[in-house]
Motif scaffolding. Structure first.
Motif, PDB file in Angstrom:
ATOM      1  N   HIS A 202     -10.907  -9.387  31.649  1.00  0.00           N
ATOM      2  CA  HIS A 202     -11.949  -8.449  31.236  1.00  0.00           C
ATOM      3  C   HIS A 202     -11.797  -7.150  32.011  1.00  0.00           C
ATOM      4  O   HIS A 202     -11.735  -7.152  33.245  1.00  0.00           O
ATOM      5  CB  HIS A 202     -13.328  -9.047  31.501  1.00  0.00           C
ATOM      6  CG  HIS A 202     -13.619 -10.269  30.680  1.00  0.00           C
ATOM      7  ND1 HIS A 202     -14.393 -10.229  29.550  1.00  0.00           N
ATOM      8  CD2 HIS A 202     -13.211 -11.560  30.813  1.00  0.00           C
ATOM      9  CE1 HIS A 202     -14.467 -11.443  29.025  1.00  0.00           C
ATOM     10  NE2 HIS A 202     -13.767 -12.270  29.775  1.00  0.00           N
ATOM     11  N   ALA A 204     -13.616  -3.249  31.604  1.00  0.00           N
ATOM     12  CA  ALA A 204     -14.394  -2.146  31.021  1.00  0.00           C
ATOM     13  C   ALA A 204     -14.583  -2.260  29.522  1.00  0.00           C
ATOM     14  O   ALA A 204     -14.098  -1.443  28.746  1.00  0.00           O
ATOM     15  CB  ALA A 204     -13.726  -0.818  31.375  1.00  0.00           C
ATOM     16  N   GLY A 205     -15.292  -3.294  29.087  1.00  0.00           N
ATOM     17  CA  GLY A 205     -15.620  -3.418  27.678  1.00  0.00           C
ATOM     18  C   GLY A 205     -14.531  -3.997  26.805  1.00  0.00           C
ATOM     19  O   GLY A 205     -14.670  -4.032  25.576  1.00  0.00           O
ATOM     20  N   LEU A 206     -13.443  -4.457  27.409  1.00  0.00           N
ATOM     21  CA  LEU A 206     -12.340  -5.047  26.649  1.00  0.00           C
ATOM     22  C   LEU A 206     -12.056  -6.442  27.199  1.00  0.00           C
ATOM     23  O   LEU A 206     -11.842  -6.623  28.399  1.00  0.00           O
ATOM     24  CB  LEU A 206     -11.082  -4.190  26.755  1.00  0.00           C
ATOM     25  CG  LEU A 206      -9.832  -4.736  26.064  1.00  0.00           C
ATOM     26  CD1 LEU A 206      -9.990  -4.696  24.540  1.00  0.00           C
ATOM     27  CD2 LEU A 206      -8.588  -3.962  26.494  1.00  0.00           C
ATOM     28  N   ASP A 246      -6.975  -8.881  21.683  1.00  0.00           N
ATOM     29  CA  ASP A 246      -7.849  -7.916  22.346  1.00  0.00           C
ATOM     30  C   ASP A 246      -9.145  -7.805  21.565  1.00  0.00           C
ATOM     31  O   ASP A 246      -9.135  -7.610  20.333  1.00  0.00           O
ATOM     32  CB  ASP A 246      -7.184  -6.542  22.432  1.00  0.00           C
ATOM     33  CG  ASP A 246      -6.031  -6.513  23.426  1.00  0.00           C
ATOM     34  OD1 ASP A 246      -6.084  -7.275  24.406  1.00  0.00           O
ATOM     35  OD2 ASP A 246      -5.083  -5.745  23.215  1.00  0.00           O
ATOM     36  N   GLU A 248     -12.682  -5.695  21.594  1.00  0.00           N
ATOM     37  CA  GLU A 248     -13.437  -4.598  22.171  1.00  0.00           C
ATOM     38  C   GLU A 248     -14.936  -4.889  22.112  1.00  0.00           C
ATOM     39  O   GLU A 248     -15.438  -5.445  21.138  1.00  0.00           O
ATOM     40  CB  GLU A 248     -13.130  -3.293  21.432  1.00  0.00           C
ATOM     41  CG  GLU A 248     -11.690  -2.816  21.589  1.00  0.00           C
ATOM     42  CD  GLU A 248     -11.457  -1.482  20.915  1.00  0.00           C
ATOM     43  OE1 GLU A 248     -12.396  -0.974  20.264  1.00  0.00           O
ATOM     44  OE2 GLU A 248     -10.339  -0.945  21.050  1.00  0.00           O
ATOM     45  N   ASN A 249     -15.621  -4.518  23.192  1.00  0.00           N
ATOM     46  CA  ASN A 249     -17.068  -4.715  23.290  1.00  0.00           C
ATOM     47  C   ASN A 249     -17.471  -6.115  22.821  1.00  0.00           C
ATOM     48  O   ASN A 249     -18.269  -6.284  21.893  1.00  0.00           O
ATOM     49  CB  ASN A 249     -17.803  -3.649  22.470  1.00  0.00           C
ATOM     50  CG  ASN A 249     -17.481  -2.247  22.941  1.00  0.00           C
ATOM     51  OD1 ASN A 249     -17.475  -1.973  24.144  1.00  0.00           O
ATOM     52  ND2 ASN A 249     -17.185  -1.361  22.000  1.00  0.00           N
ATOM     53  N   ASP A 251     -19.012  -9.881  22.329  1.00  0.00           N
ATOM     54  CA  ASP A 251     -20.264 -10.594  22.563  1.00  0.00           C
ATOM     55  C   ASP A 251     -19.989 -11.640  23.640  1.00  0.00           C
ATOM     56  O   ASP A 251     -19.208 -12.569  23.438  1.00  0.00           O
ATOM     57  CB  ASP A 251     -20.740 -11.275  21.283  1.00  0.00           C
ATOM     58  CG  ASP A 251     -21.160 -10.274  20.222  1.00  0.00           C
ATOM     59  OD1 ASP A 251     -21.640  -9.196  20.606  1.00  0.00           O
ATOM     60  OD2 ASP A 251     -20.988 -10.573  19.028  1.00  0.00           O
ATOM     61  N   LEU A 252     -20.651 -11.486  24.784  1.00  0.00           N
ATOM     62  CA  LEU A 252     -20.323 -12.289  25.955  1.00  0.00           C
ATOM     63  C   LEU A 252     -21.143 -13.576  26.019  1.00  0.00           C
ATOM     64  O   LEU A 252     -22.239 -13.683  25.456  1.00  0.00           O
ATOM     65  CB  LEU A 252     -20.557 -11.477  27.229  1.00  0.00           C
ATOM     66  CG  LEU A 252     -19.686 -10.233  27.406  1.00  0.00           C
ATOM     67  CD1 LEU A 252     -20.114  -9.454  28.654  1.00  0.00           C
ATOM     68  CD2 LEU A 252     -18.209 -10.604  27.512  1.00  0.00           C
ATOM     69  N   ASN A 302     -19.992 -11.770  34.542  1.00  0.00           N
ATOM     70  CA  ASN A 302     -20.035 -10.516  33.778  1.00  0.00           C
ATOM     71  C   ASN A 302     -20.591  -9.373  34.625  1.00  0.00           C
ATOM     72  O   ASN A 302     -21.350  -8.528  34.153  1.00  0.00           O
ATOM     73  CB  ASN A 302     -20.862 -10.684  32.504  1.00  0.00           C
ATOM     74  CG  ASN A 302     -20.331 -11.784  31.610  1.00  0.00           C
ATOM     75  OD1 ASN A 302     -19.129 -12.027  31.569  1.00  0.00           O
ATOM     76  ND2 ASN A 302     -21.218 -12.455  30.888  1.00  0.00           N
TER      77      ASN A 302
END
Length: 802
Positions: A202, A204-206, A246, A248-249, A251-252, A302
């Motif tokens: 992880h 920066a948002g990726l 990959d 992007e952004n 859902d965690l 996170n």
């Protein structure tokens, strides 16, 4: 007989026939299952959990037993796959030995080509005596390997088997055996997915997910890997292929109480072979930075420093054949319902089945996973270490992808064990080197299988390459704090230590009356009765419970009141520890109660009875683990009210303090409002003279997140208060199968507990009740249509009524 369609795998579990080596016993046996349950189900032995039957049934493990069945095959080119075979066992196929194993934690494969035939095949699984094998291994070892005094069946540490099967200070000792995992046939020499190696990174948002597919017999076979709406495919040109995604952004995935448990489907296909996983994308870190105090210990998920609130998990039943997914789901859901977010799978049990970790993924329960070594001294011979490395590889490969997995820990209390036994004290260098070889082998096998794994060497541990006393040194690493129970210290002693992370601490109680009735007749309802003593496995445990009662309470009137008061006492002990250690946040960042569950009906440290009933501690845990809370902390004669917030965002918190007399009348002491973020905050300090000699402190709090709660704090032992007759009354009504009880009191009623004569779940219990403020409690019976009868107790009725 079962037909075997080709080429699909075929399950060989189901009905087998079990017999012993003397020919005395013969009965059906269902696999997966254990032999002791099979004998009981067939009516050949009494209930192992009733009375003192345990002692008359240990002979079962001393014999060899064989399970048999006939298998019909249409195609004979097959591979036998076996897991969870417990423990020293031989499998023959048509009279030919195809597997000889001695590790219940591994998966084994045997190619039956040339042995299996089309048509009828005779299959036998012989379970050799595990105690005999353990004794033989101990005699052959070049130096003594002492084992815990908790184990009345000796030398279990020589076998790769559930260690508490040989007895523990909460477990029955029967050394059960059977098969609890897979037993199937797969087609030979067709494309097979050996394992999936999954890693996520992880930045920066990726999120980047790497999936390496290890295969056998799959050269030039087509493959596809699908994840999060993306598919990569091609043709296998070796023994593995890697797909990278990959997102992007993303859902965690979050632990319970911090956000959703989002899971994404991963599907891998190689030829006709298909494997699936559910992946939670999260960034899990174990932060052990040095600071002015020592070495910190916290989990960061996170980017959020997460206070771990939870309990230790032991096997769901002493007899593995009785464990069901539904029952385990209920136990884990009870943990979540009590505001827990972490389970520690303790090292004297087993690596749980895959569905266990699936449930933890779904529920947001982080898992601290011990490797299966606990409290004993273990071998470090080349053959033994080779077996351990294979065991580690099998289980890490199977489990490592789970979002819930927070840390892999090398063992439970093996560092401490180096100081426990006469042999280890006399030759510490020998046993320290022996331990180091084992511990390093575990770590190496872990990192070879999953290079991104989070590793902690032992529990408790001051840190890597530190063999100090983590039972009494609270400055670094994780701590096991047992001075209150095992040393008989008072509850306030919990406030004398400031752990960075306490992964074990506990206090015993009796099981609930509904559980006691499952193993004892009313004639045995006495703490000194042999039946009750046989269901107390910790030496001196009953005496310690009684001695502590004398310290804090007036003596209970009846046996049922004693049982109730033991649970109140247990809850108070653990509440004292948790509320204080949470008030130290962020110095302390985790409290894991010993223990969540029981393996059989027994006096223990568990917050849940065997079978899942909530003891009073579990109800109290839901309150003292709530995300936004206020703790009453005695400091030099004053009482500090300290605000705590485990949420991701700051909460504006208002606390109101009142003095309450025994009649239930209150007088205000003050109110304070302030923002509470990641650190605990002192909100109000009450001077020593704020409370009269017969006053307790009542306090409530409200948060901008919607929290509304309260508590009562007694600055003196409860026996020093002159409780007033509470005269509890209740009315019960039923609607749509749910019962609502309205409970009222005429004076302050402490630890009000409601019991039902049928299984079910109360919405609250062990609560305080003030005159003029009735409480509404719901009860949901486990069985629809049940009509319960309710019994109410409180501290006055249990200790002040003749």
């Amino acid at each position: 007989m079962i037909p075997m369609p080709h080429p699909a795998a075929v399950d060989l579990c189901g009905q087998w026939t079990l017999s012993d080596d003397t020919g005395q016993y013969d009965c059906p046996m269902s696999l997966p299952g254990d032999a002791i349950s099979a004998l009981h189900d067939a009516g050949l032995i009494p209930d192992p959990y009733w009375g003192r039957n345990e002692y008359d049934l240990r002979w079962i493990a001393d014999r060899a037993w064989t399970a048999r069945r006939t298998v019909h095959l249409d195609h004979a080119n097959v591979v036998l796959v076996v897991s969870g075979l417990d423990t020293v066992a031989t499998i023959t196929w048509n009279g030919i030995t195809v597997l000889s194993v001695a590790n219940s934690f591994r998966t084994f494969r045997s190619d039956l080509t040339g042995i299996a035939t089309t048509g009828e095949n005779d299959v036998c699984i012989t379970f050799h005596s595990n105690p005999k094998a353990a004794n033989d291994a101990a005699a052959a070892h070049p130096f003594p390997l002492p084992f815990s005094s908790n184990c009345p069946i000796p030398n279990g540490n020589l076998l790769r088997k559930v260690q508490c099967d040989f007895g523990w200070d909460w477990n029955i000792a029967l050394a059960p055996f059977g098969l609890y995992g897979d037993l199937r046939l797969e087609p030979a020499r067709t494309p097979r997915i050996d394992r999936l190696a999954i890693r996520q990174d992880h930045v920066a948002g990726l999120a980047t997910l790497s999936v390496t597919v290890h295969v056998e017999d799959a050269l030039e076979a087509p493959f596809s890997v699908t994840f999060a709406g993306q598919t990569l495919d091609g043709e296998i040109d070796g023994d593995s292929v890697t797909a990278i995604f990959d997102i992007e952004n993303p859902d965690l995935w979050w632990p319970a109480g911090l956000g959703p448990q989002t899971l994404h489907d991963l599907t891998v296909q190689v030829g006709d072979a298909v494997d699936t996983r559910r992946i939670g994308l999260r960034h899990m870190e174990l932060i052990t930075d040095k600071d002015a105090t020592g070495l910190g210990f916290k989990f960061r998920v996170n980017g959020h420093d997460t206070f771990a609130k939870g309990a230790n998990w032991i096997p769901a039943d002493a007899l593995a054949g009785r464990i069901t997914e539904d029952a385990v789901r209920d136990l884990l859901q009870s943990a979540v319902d009590a505001n827990m977010n972490m389970i520690r799978v303790w090292g004297g049990g087993r690596y749980e089945p895959t569905w266990f970790y699936d449930l933890c993924d779904q529920m947001g329960l982080m898992v601290w996973q011990d490797f299966m070594f606990s409290c004993n001294i273990y071998p470090s011979t080349p053959d033994y270490l080779a077996e351990v490395r294979a065991e580690v590889h099998d289980n890490v490969a199977r489990m490592h992808h789970h979002a819930c997995l927070a840390v892999w820990c090398g063992d439970n209390e093996l560092i401490g064990a180096l100081t426990w036994y006469p042999e280890t004290k006399a030759n510490r260098d020998l046993y320290l080197i022996n331990y180091d070889r084992l511990n390093r082998s575990i770590e190496a096998a872990l990192m070879e299988t999953d290079p991104a794994a989070i590793w902690w060497p032992s529990s408790p541990s001051p840190g890597p390459m530190d063999f100090g006393d983590a039972w009494h040194d609270d400055s670094k690493g994780d701590m096991h704090f047992w001075s209150v129970w095992h040393e008989g210290r008072d509850f306030d002693h919990y406030r004398d230590v400031s752990p960075r992370f306490c992964s074990e601490f506990g206090f015993q109680s009796y099981p609930s009356m509904s559980t006691i009735r499952r193993f004892a007749d009313p004639a045995d309802f006495n703490i000194a009765a042999p039946v009750l003593e046989s269901h107390q496995k910790n030496a001196g445990g009953n005496a310690r419970i009684a001695e502590t009662m004398f310290r804090y309470f007036r003596w209970p009137a009846k046996f049922e009141d004693f049982v109730y008061l033991s649970q109140v006492q247990q809850g108070l002990a653990i509440k004292t520890a948790v509320t204080h250690w949470r008030s130290l946040k962020p110095h302390c960042m985790g409290t894991l109660i010993w223990q969540l569950n029981d393996t059989w009906p027994v006096c223990s440290w568990a917050s849940l009875d065997h079978g899942g009933n909530w003891k009073l501690l579990h109800h109290m845990a839901r309150d003292f683990f709530q995300p936004v809370a206020v703790s009453a902390v005695p400091v030099d004669g004053t009482i500090v009210l300290r605000g705590i917030n485990d949420r991701r965002d700051t909460v504006d918190l208002t606390v109101t303090a009142l003095a309450v007399g025994m009649g239930g009348r209150t007088r205000p002491l003050g109110q304070a409002t302030m923002p509470v973020g990641a650190e605990a905050v002192d909100m109000m300090t009450l001077p020593a003279d704020a409370l009269g000699p017969q006053d307790m402190l009542a306090f409530t709090w409200e948060g901008s997140d919607g929290t509304r709660s309260g508590d009562v704090f007694a600055p003196h032992p409860y026996k020093s208060y002159d409780l007033r007759p509470s005269r509890l009354v209740h009315e019960a009504t039923e609607e749509n199968g749910v019962w609502t009880l309205t409970v009222a009191a005429e004076a302050l009623a402490l630890f009000v507990a409601i019991e039902a004569d049928v299984p079910g779940r109360f919405s609250d219990n062990a609560f305080s009740l003030f005159p003029g403020f009735p409480a509404q409690i719901t009860f949901t019976p486990k069985d629809a249509g049940a009509t319960p009868q309710f019994t109410l107790r409180d501290l006055y009725s249990a200790t002040c009524t003749p």
